[in-house]
Design an enzyme around this catalytic site. Structure first.
Site, PDB file in Angstrom:
ATOM      1  N   ASP A  12       0.802  -1.225   0.000  1.00  0.00           N
ATOM      2  CA  ASP A  12       0.000   0.000   0.000  1.00  0.00           C
ATOM      3  C   ASP A  12       0.838   1.280   0.000  1.00  0.00           C
ATOM      4  OD1 ASP A  12      -2.200  -1.696   0.142  1.00  0.00           O
ATOM      5  OD2 ASP A  12      -2.215  -1.663   2.331  1.00  0.00           O
ATOM      6  N   LYS A  15       1.827   2.169  -5.014  1.00  0.00           N
ATOM      7  CA  LYS A  15       2.419   1.599  -6.242  1.00  0.00           C
ATOM      8  C   LYS A  15       1.534   1.891  -7.451  1.00  0.00           C
ATOM      9  CE  LYS A  15       2.385  -2.466  -4.265  1.00  0.00           C
ATOM     10  NZ  LYS A  15       2.040  -2.090  -2.886  1.00  0.00           N
ATOM     11  N   GLY A  39      -4.488  -4.307  -3.792  1.00  0.00           N
ATOM     12  CA  GLY A  39      -5.473  -3.265  -4.086  1.00  0.00           C
ATOM     13  C   GLY A  39      -4.699  -2.021  -4.474  1.00  0.00           C
ATOM     14  N   HIS A  40      -4.687  -1.698  -5.764  1.00  0.00           N
ATOM     15  CA  HIS A  40      -3.877  -0.581  -6.253  1.00  0.00           C
ATOM     16  C   HIS A  40      -4.798   0.546  -6.720  1.00  0.00           C
ATOM     17  CE1 HIS A  40      -0.304  -3.479  -7.204  1.00  0.00           C
ATOM     18  NE2 HIS A  40      -0.662  -3.492  -5.933  1.00  0.00           N
ATOM     19  N   GLN A 229       2.009  -6.084  -3.192  1.00  0.00           N
ATOM     20  CA  GLN A 229       2.459  -6.242  -1.809  1.00  0.00           C
ATOM     21  C   GLN A 229       3.740  -5.425  -1.565  1.00  0.00           C
ATOM     22  OE1 GLN A 229       1.356  -9.542  -3.462  1.00  0.00           O
ATOM     23  NE2 GLN A 229      -0.548  -8.654  -2.806  1.00  0.00           N
TER      24      GLN A 229
HETATM   25  P1  GDP Z   1      -0.744   0.348  -3.526  1.00  0.00           P
HETATM   26  O1  GDP Z   1      -1.322  -0.926  -3.050  1.00  0.00           O
HETATM   27  O2  GDP Z   1       0.731   0.422  -3.276  1.00  0.00           O
HETATM   28  O3  GDP Z   1      -1.060   0.660  -4.967  1.00  0.00           O
HETATM   29  O4  GDP Z   1      -1.391   1.509  -2.652  1.00  0.00           O
HETATM   30  P2  GDP Z   1      -2.956   1.651  -2.229  1.00  0.00           P
HETATM   31  O5  GDP Z   1      -3.712   2.107  -3.408  1.00  0.00           O
HETATM   32  O6  GDP Z   1      -3.403   0.427  -1.535  1.00  0.00           O
HETATM   33  O7  GDP Z   1      -2.855   2.756  -1.102  1.00  0.00           O
HETATM   34  C1  GDP Z   1      -2.280   4.001  -1.342  1.00  0.00           C
HETATM   35  C2  GDP Z   1      -3.330   5.079  -1.041  1.00  0.00           C
HETATM   36  O8  GDP Z   1      -2.683   6.334  -0.970  1.00  0.00           O
HETATM   37  C3  GDP Z   1      -4.360   5.232  -2.139  1.00  0.00           C
HETATM   38  O9  GDP Z   1      -5.568   5.657  -1.543  1.00  0.00           O
HETATM   39  C4  GDP Z   1      -3.789   6.320  -3.028  1.00  0.00           C
HETATM   40  O10 GDP Z   1      -4.777   7.021  -3.765  1.00  0.00           O
HETATM   41  C5  GDP Z   1      -3.163   7.202  -1.995  1.00  0.00           C
HETATM   42  N1  GDP Z   1      -1.970   7.977  -2.428  1.00  0.00           N
HETATM   43  C6  GDP Z   1      -0.949   7.596  -3.229  1.00  0.00           C
HETATM   44  N2  GDP Z   1      -0.005   8.562  -3.270  1.00  0.00           N
HETATM   45  C7  GDP Z   1      -0.440   9.556  -2.485  1.00  0.00           C
HETATM   46  C8  GDP Z   1       0.122  10.813  -2.093  1.00  0.00           C
HETATM   47  O11 GDP Z   1       1.224  11.201  -2.484  1.00  0.00           O
HETATM   48  N3  GDP Z   1      -0.632  11.575  -1.216  1.00  0.00           N
HETATM   49  C9  GDP Z   1      -1.837  11.159  -0.747  1.00  0.00           C
HETATM   50  N4  GDP Z   1      -2.494  11.942   0.107  1.00  0.00           N
HETATM   51  N5  GDP Z   1      -2.394   9.989  -1.099  1.00  0.00           N
HETATM   52  C10 GDP Z   1      -1.683   9.200  -1.948  1.00  0.00           C
HETATM   53  P1  IMO Z   2      -0.875  -4.205  -2.230  1.00  0.00           P
HETATM   54  O1  IMO Z   2      -0.396  -4.727  -3.568  1.00  0.00           O
HETATM   55  C1  IMO Z   2      -0.971  -4.667   2.078  1.00  0.00           C
HETATM   56  C2  IMO Z   2      -1.075  -8.743   3.656  1.00  0.00           C
HETATM   57  C3  IMO Z   2      -2.348  -9.173   4.363  1.00  0.00           C
HETATM   58  C4  IMO Z   2      -1.751 -10.128   5.379  1.00  0.00           C
HETATM   59  C5  IMO Z   2      -0.650 -10.822   4.597  1.00  0.00           C
HETATM   60  C6  IMO Z   2      -1.037 -12.167   4.018  1.00  0.00           C
HETATM   61  O2  IMO Z   2      -2.157  -3.479  -2.298  1.00  0.00           O
HETATM   62  O3  IMO Z   2       0.224  -3.434  -1.572  1.00  0.00           O
HETATM   63  P2  IMO Z   2      -2.580 -12.860   1.949  1.00  0.00           P
HETATM   64  O4  IMO Z   2      -4.023 -12.624   1.699  1.00  0.00           O
HETATM   65  O5  IMO Z   2      -1.669 -12.313   0.891  1.00  0.00           O
HETATM   66  O6  IMO Z   2      -2.254 -14.301   2.268  1.00  0.00           O
HETATM   67  O7  IMO Z   2      -2.264 -12.048   3.321  1.00  0.00           O
HETATM   68  O8  IMO Z   2      -0.293  -9.929   3.543  1.00  0.00           O
HETATM   69  N1  IMO Z   2      -1.274  -8.228   2.279  1.00  0.00           N
HETATM   70  C7  IMO Z   2      -1.197  -6.935   1.956  1.00  0.00           C
HETATM   71  N2  IMO Z   2      -1.019  -5.846   2.729  1.00  0.00           N
HETATM   72  N3  IMO Z   2      -1.056  -4.531   0.753  1.00  0.00           N
HETATM   73  C8  IMO Z   2      -1.208  -5.605  -0.042  1.00  0.00           C
HETATM   74  O9  IMO Z   2      -1.177  -5.533  -1.388  1.00  0.00           O
HETATM   75  C9  IMO Z   2      -1.325  -6.885   0.553  1.00  0.00           C
HETATM   76  N4  IMO Z   2      -1.507  -8.145   0.084  1.00  0.00           N
HETATM   77  C10 IMO Z   2      -1.451  -8.945   1.154  1.00  0.00           C
HETATM   78  O10 IMO Z   2      -2.991  -8.078   4.961  1.00  0.00           O
HETATM   79  O11 IMO Z   2      -1.150  -9.401   6.421  1.00  0.00           O
HETATM   80 MG    MG Z   3      -2.850  -1.609  -1.806  1.00  0.00          MG
END
Ligand code: GDP
Ligand code: IMO
Ligand code: MG
Length: 435
Positions: A12, A15, A39-40, A229
């Site tokens: 998270d 990415k 979840g991206h 991840q």
């Molecule tokens: P990922 O799994 O690495 O793609 O990241 P996620 O989407 O799960 O979580 C990142 C969250 O931060 C999302 O809600 C993005 O929209 C948000 N985000 C990404 N970059 C920034 C930033 O520079 N500032 C803020 N405020 N939010 C950001």
């Molecule tokens: P993105 O790509 C954050 C965590 C789960 C749990 C562990 C194992 O959005 O960064 P699983 O279901 O993979 O067997 O769970 O890994 N986990 C993540 N945490 N971002 C993710 O993906 C994750 N994918 C798995 O919360 O701790």
């Molecule tokens: Mg994510």
């Protein structure tokens, strides 16, 4: 030109946003590991896209988006996600799925749920998407692959075999009742019907993605590998057993994306300016106070896949140094600098105190990590709104000082700074040094 982008923390890190930005110049984007546990988020012009398995380059027409050999695919959930993407006005012509990718089956979801339940307070906190059990079958060499799914004579026979095996496994491990309560999810006829229908819709996307990536590279095109991840969730390099079941580090792109290590030109780590984690497991800089709540609310730290509140804490440079080392990072993108706006001071963990000994290398085992307390440096905060910044000169001195401190401590060049979730709220930099 091949660029590998990997999460540097516990996932998270933003990415999706960075891949989307870099995909503007890319011909091919490849996801090589993980499944819909990811979840991206991509935010573009007020529209928010939540992607789980569809690569984050999909918003660009003409970009080939590959679900690579090391991914695990839940076909029913993938079709749902594809329908959402389509409903947002984006076509899926560029999507490709490698025949080697393993298929997440309903029994994987059932086993994920039951093993978490059986672990009680010692659960991992998985996303319950069946990811671990699917990779277990892959390692055991009994899994079903996308190739099998698309061939009805293979799929129907292997499904029968696997359902018999899984019934024995579930009854043996979790009891007759646990099986009976979920028997409707494990019906041969229902799974065959659902998965055959999904196969018919997905067949057009089958392609050897390793050939696509290699040929694009040879033709001088740009290829991005999109990490899922993060480094500390890696099966080998992460906080085992509180990890996922694949290899999110850059080396994972080679093994699971079918690309030789010498072909990767740059390895970019993606991190937040603080630390978060979802699920269980040690987290040395975790905050349990109002600062943790402030970060969660200001950064909207809630899971994209499960909706769970993310645990929040200060930036941990022991972790980032580790990520630089194990991923061979050539640059780092730092997101969410804006989230820290308003904090009077910002702490940064520069080392761990482990039984009186100062560690600067991330411990190999969580039992060592659990003994560690962070050693902090305190830096000044800032109050100015930075969400419209487009260069370092738009940032307050304290924010530049914070970035410069991070770069100096981790020995890796900052190449991009994020100041908001939108595609436009990031700017590239060529390193950050204090005046
Ligand atoms: P990922 O799994 O690495 O793609 O990241 P996620 O989407 O799960 O979580 C990142 C969250 O931060 C999302 O809600 C993005 O929209 C948000 N985000 C990404 N970059 C920034 C930033 O520079 N500032 C803020 N405020 N939010 C950001
Ligand atoms: P993105 O790509 C954050 C965590 C789960 C749990 C562990 C194992 O959005 O960064 P699983 O279901 O993979 O067997 O769970 O890994 N986990 C993540 N945490 N971002 C993710 O993906 C994750 N994918 C798995 O919360 O701790
Ligand atoms: Mg994510």
């Amino acid at each position: 030109m091949i660029t590998a982008l990997a999460g540097a923390q516990w996932g998270d890190e933003g990415k999706g946003k960075i891949i989307d930005i870099m995909a503007a110049e890319a011909d091919v984007v490849v996801r090589a590991t993980g499944g819909n546990n990811a979840g991206h988020t991509v935010v573009n012009g007020g529209k928010t896209y939540k992607l789980h398995l569809v690569p984050s380059g999909i918003l660009y027409k003409g970009t080939v988006c590959c679900i690579g050999p090391g991914c695990v695919v839940d076909p029913v959930s993938l079709l749902k996600e594809m329908a959402e993407v389509k409903a947002n006005g984006t076509d899926l012509d560029g999507l490709r799925i490698d025949p080697r990718a393993h298929i997440v089956m309903p029994y994987h979801l059932v086993i994920d749920e039951l093993s978490e339940l059986a672990k009680g307070a010692g659960d991992i906190g998985t996303t319950k998407k069946g990811i671990g059990p699917c990779y277990m079958d892959k390692a055991e060499r009994t899994g079903l692959r996308f190739y099998d799914l698309l061939r009805p004579e293979i799929f129907s026979r292997r499904l029968r075999e696997m359902l018999d095996n899984k019934k024995k496994y579930i009854v043996g491990m979790f009891g007759e009742k646990a099986y009976e309560d979920r028997a409707d999810l494990l019906s041969y006829d229902k799974i065959l019907a659902d998965y055959t229908a999904a196969a018919e819709k997905l067949a057009q996307y089958e392609a050897d993605t390793t050939v696509i990536a290699y040929n694009a590279h040879k033709a001088g095109k740009k290829v991005l590998f999109e990490g899922a991840q993060g480094t500390l969730l890696d099966l080998d390099m992460g906080t085992y057993p509180y990890v996922t079941s694949s290899h999110p580090v850059t080396g994972g792109f080679c093994v699971s994306g079918g690309i030789g290590p010498t072909l990767i030109d740059e390895c970019i780590g993606i991190a937040k300016c603080y630390t978060t984690r979802v699920g269980k497991g040690p987290f040395p800089t975790e905050l349990f106070d109002e600062t943790g709540d402030f970060i969660r609310e200001a950064g909207f730290e809630y899971g994209v896949t499960t909706g769970r509140a993310r645990r929040c804490g200060w930036l941990d440079l022991v972790i980032l140094r580790y990520a630089v080392r194990v991923n061979g990072l050539t640059g780092i993108a730092l997101n969410k600098l804006d989230t820290l706006t308003g904090l009077p001071e910002i702490k940064v963990c520069v080392g761990y105190d482990c039984d009186g000994k100062i560690l600067t290398d991330f411990p190999a085992d969580i039992r060592e990590l659990e003994k560690c307390t962070p050693v902090y440096e305190t830096l000044p905060g800032w109050t100015e709104d930075i969400t419209k910044a487009t260069s370092l000169s738009d940032l307050p001195a304290a924010a530049v000082g914070y970035l410069a401190f991070i770069q100096k401590e981790i020995g890796c060049k900052i190449i991009l700074v994020g100041v908001g979730p939108d595609r436009t709220q990031s700017f590239r930099v060529d390193g950050v040094t204090a005046d």
